[in-house]
Design a protein around this motif. Sequence first.
Motif, mmCIF file in Angstrom:
data_model
loop_
_atom_site.group_PDB
_atom_site.id
_atom_site.type_symbol
_atom_site.label_atom_id
_atom_site.label_comp_id
_atom_site.label_asym_id
_atom_site.label_seq_id
_atom_site.Cartn_x
_atom_site.Cartn_y
_atom_site.Cartn_z
ATOM 1 N N LYS A 1 -8.393 12.315 -3.932
ATOM 2 C CA LYS A 1 -8.513 11.527 -5.164
ATOM 3 C C LYS A 1 -7.515 10.367 -5.170
ATOM 4 O O LYS A 1 -7.845 9.253 -5.555
ATOM 5 C CB LYS A 1 -8.286 12.416 -6.385
ATOM 6 N N ILE A 2 -6.274 10.653 -4.744
ATOM 7 C CA ILE A 2 -5.249 9.607 -4.691
ATOM 8 C C ILE A 2 -5.653 8.520 -3.701
ATOM 9 O O ILE A 2 -5.545 7.328 -3.990
ATOM 10 C CB ILE A 2 -3.870 10.210 -4.328
ATOM 11 N N THR A 3 -6.151 8.924 -2.535
ATOM 12 C CA THR A 3 -6.575 7.955 -1.532
ATOM 13 C C THR A 3 -7.714 7.096 -2.067
ATOM 14 O O THR A 3 -7.738 5.878 -1.833
ATOM 15 C CB THR A 3 -7.018 8.660 -0.233
ATOM 16 N N ALA A 4 -8.646 7.700 -2.796
ATOM 17 C CA ALA A 4 -9.763 6.940 -3.362
ATOM 18 C C ALA A 4 -9.266 5.894 -4.358
ATOM 19 O O ALA A 4 -9.732 4.742 -4.358
ATOM 20 C CB ALA A 4 -10.755 7.885 -4.035
ATOM 21 N N ARG A 5 -8.295 6.283 -5.219
ATOM 22 C CA ARG A 5 -7.729 5.323 -6.181
ATOM 23 C C ARG A 5 -7.030 4.180 -5.469
ATOM 24 O O ARG A 5 -7.174 3.010 -5.834
ATOM 25 C CB ARG A 5 -6.732 6.034 -7.098
ATOM 26 N N ILE A 6 -6.251 4.507 -4.447
ATOM 27 C CA ILE A 6 -5.516 3.479 -3.708
ATOM 28 C C ILE A 6 -6.486 2.574 -2.952
ATOM 29 O O ILE A 6 -6.298 1.359 -2.894
ATOM 30 C CB ILE A 6 -4.493 4.129 -2.752
ATOM 31 N N TYR A 7 -7.535 3.160 -2.401
ATOM 32 C CA TYR A 7 -8.512 2.372 -1.659
ATOM 33 C C TYR A 7 -9.226 1.376 -2.577
ATOM 34 O O TYR A 7 -9.529 0.258 -2.170
ATOM 35 C CB TYR A 7 -9.522 3.285 -0.961
ATOM 36 N N ASP A 8 -9.460 1.754 -3.837
ATOM 37 C CA ASP A 8 -10.052 0.821 -4.804
ATOM 38 C C ASP A 8 -9.119 -0.365 -5.045
ATOM 39 O O ASP A 8 -9.569 -1.505 -5.148
ATOM 40 C CB ASP A 8 -10.362 1.519 -6.122
ATOM 41 N N LYS A 9 -7.816 -0.093 -5.138
ATOM 42 C CA LYS A 9 -6.841 -1.175 -5.306
ATOM 43 C C LYS A 9 -6.846 -2.089 -4.090
ATOM 44 O O LYS A 9 -6.764 -3.310 -4.218
ATOM 45 C CB LYS A 9 -5.424 -0.612 -5.496
ATOM 46 N N ILE A 10 -6.929 -1.497 -2.907
ATOM 47 C CA ILE A 10 -6.936 -2.280 -1.667
ATOM 48 C C ILE A 10 -8.163 -3.187 -1.628
ATOM 49 O O ILE A 10 -8.060 -4.375 -1.305
ATOM 50 C CB ILE A 10 -6.913 -1.345 -0.433
ATOM 51 N N LYS A 11 -9.319 -2.643 -1.985
ATOM 52 C CA LYS A 11 -10.541 -3.449 -1.989
ATOM 53 C C LYS A 11 -10.468 -4.556 -3.030
ATOM 54 O O LYS A 11 -11.000 -5.639 -2.813
ATOM 55 C CB LYS A 11 -11.760 -2.561 -2.250
ATOM 56 N N ILE B 1 0.834 -1.206 0.000
ATOM 57 C CA ILE B 1 0.000 0.000 0.000
ATOM 58 C C ILE B 1 0.867 1.255 0.000
ATOM 59 O O ILE B 1 0.612 2.201 -0.748
ATOM 60 C CB ILE B 1 -0.971 -0.013 1.201
ATOM 61 N N SER B 2 1.924 1.264 0.807
ATOM 62 C CA SER B 2 2.782 2.454 0.840
ATOM 63 C C SER B 2 3.527 2.625 -0.482
ATOM 64 O O SER B 2 3.793 3.761 -0.905
ATOM 65 C CB SER B 2 3.748 2.409 2.019
ATOM 66 N N GLU B 3 3.849 1.532 -1.155
ATOM 67 C CA GLU B 3 4.472 1.629 -2.485
ATOM 68 C C GLU B 3 3.492 2.269 -3.474
ATOM 69 O O GLU B 3 3.879 3.123 -4.271
ATOM 70 C CB GLU B 3 4.885 0.240 -2.970
ATOM 71 N N TRP B 4 2.229 1.849 -3.413
ATOM 72 C CA TRP B 4 1.204 2.459 -4.277
ATOM 73 C C TRP B 4 1.071 3.946 -3.976
ATOM 74 O O TRP B 4 0.938 4.756 -4.883
ATOM 75 C CB TRP B 4 -0.146 1.782 -4.074
ATOM 76 N N MET B 5 1.098 4.282 -2.690
ATOM 77 C CA MET B 5 0.971 5.691 -2.297
ATOM 78 C C MET B 5 2.126 6.513 -2.858
ATOM 79 O O MET B 5 1.920 7.584 -3.431
ATOM 80 C CB MET B 5 0.930 5.815 -0.766
ATOM 81 N N PHE B 6 3.346 5.998 -2.710
ATOM 82 C CA PHE B 6 4.519 6.732 -3.185
ATOM 83 C C PHE B 6 4.484 6.889 -4.704
ATOM 84 O O PHE B 6 4.787 7.958 -5.243
ATOM 85 C CB PHE B 6 5.803 6.040 -2.734
ATOM 86 N N ARG B 7 4.110 5.835 -5.424
ATOM 87 C CA ARG B 7 4.017 5.909 -6.892
ATOM 88 C C ARG B 7 2.986 6.956 -7.317
ATOM 89 O O ARG B 7 3.205 7.713 -8.255
ATOM 90 C CB ARG B 7 3.652 4.549 -7.491
ATOM 91 N N ALA B 8 1.838 6.976 -6.606
ATOM 92 C CA ALA B 8 0.791 7.943 -6.944
ATOM 93 C C ALA B 8 1.263 9.374 -6.688
ATOM 94 O O ALA B 8 0.984 10.275 -7.484
ATOM 95 C CB ALA B 8 -0.472 7.642 -6.134
ATOM 96 N N VAL B 9 2.004 9.586 -5.589
ATOM 97 C CA VAL B 9 2.533 10.922 -5.293
ATOM 98 C C VAL B 9 3.550 11.330 -6.360
ATOM 99 O O VAL B 9 3.559 12.475 -6.823
ATOM 100 C CB VAL B 9 3.150 10.959 -3.871
#
Length: 187
Positions: A61-71, A35-43
């Motif tokens: 918006k970034i959190t929403a995209r990452i949360y979709d990946k998590i789900k 998840i933190s890797e996804w966050m860093f890539r999105a930033v």
Amino acid sequence: MKHFMKVNHHSLAYKMQAKPNKTYKDLRQKQKAKISEWMFRAVCEHYQEHGEMPGDEAAEKITARIYDKIKSLAIWVPYDEVHRAFLSKLPRYETRIQEHGIPEAPPPKKKTPATPRKKGRSNKICPNCGRKMKQQFIGLQHCRCGMSWKKGEGFFERSPDMVFALQRRKVGKKIKQCPVIRYRESE
């Protein structure tokens, strides 16, 4: 009387119902790392596009995209926990980008289809006739044409006075059987 099988993998809805107050810290280490890797890539993507760190709206918006990946991976953690973790990591991401720059995206890995290897199949091919060699013992294979292969020695031609056997050897605390080549005494 009905028998029900025990479910190994639970659905996301079941996980949400079982632990409604789960925190980000309750996730497994591998999950948090992904998840933190996804966050860093999105930033990094946002920084490349806009030349600045994401603000409040962009962070949502970034959190929403990452949360979709998590789900999509059936990982249960509340959205608020993910957003709180993202906002806490944002200053560290900013210093990381300023010190080291934006990392280059790794090239996509090409998956080569692995050929399934069946048990008991010889992987040695006779250099004389090109046929697959048959295994007699572990580490010892033979071909019909008179060639053999032994682990540690390689290919060799069999002679009529050779006898192949297993010899017990003590390796550490264990006793192992190793293939050996003995020679008959000529009469």
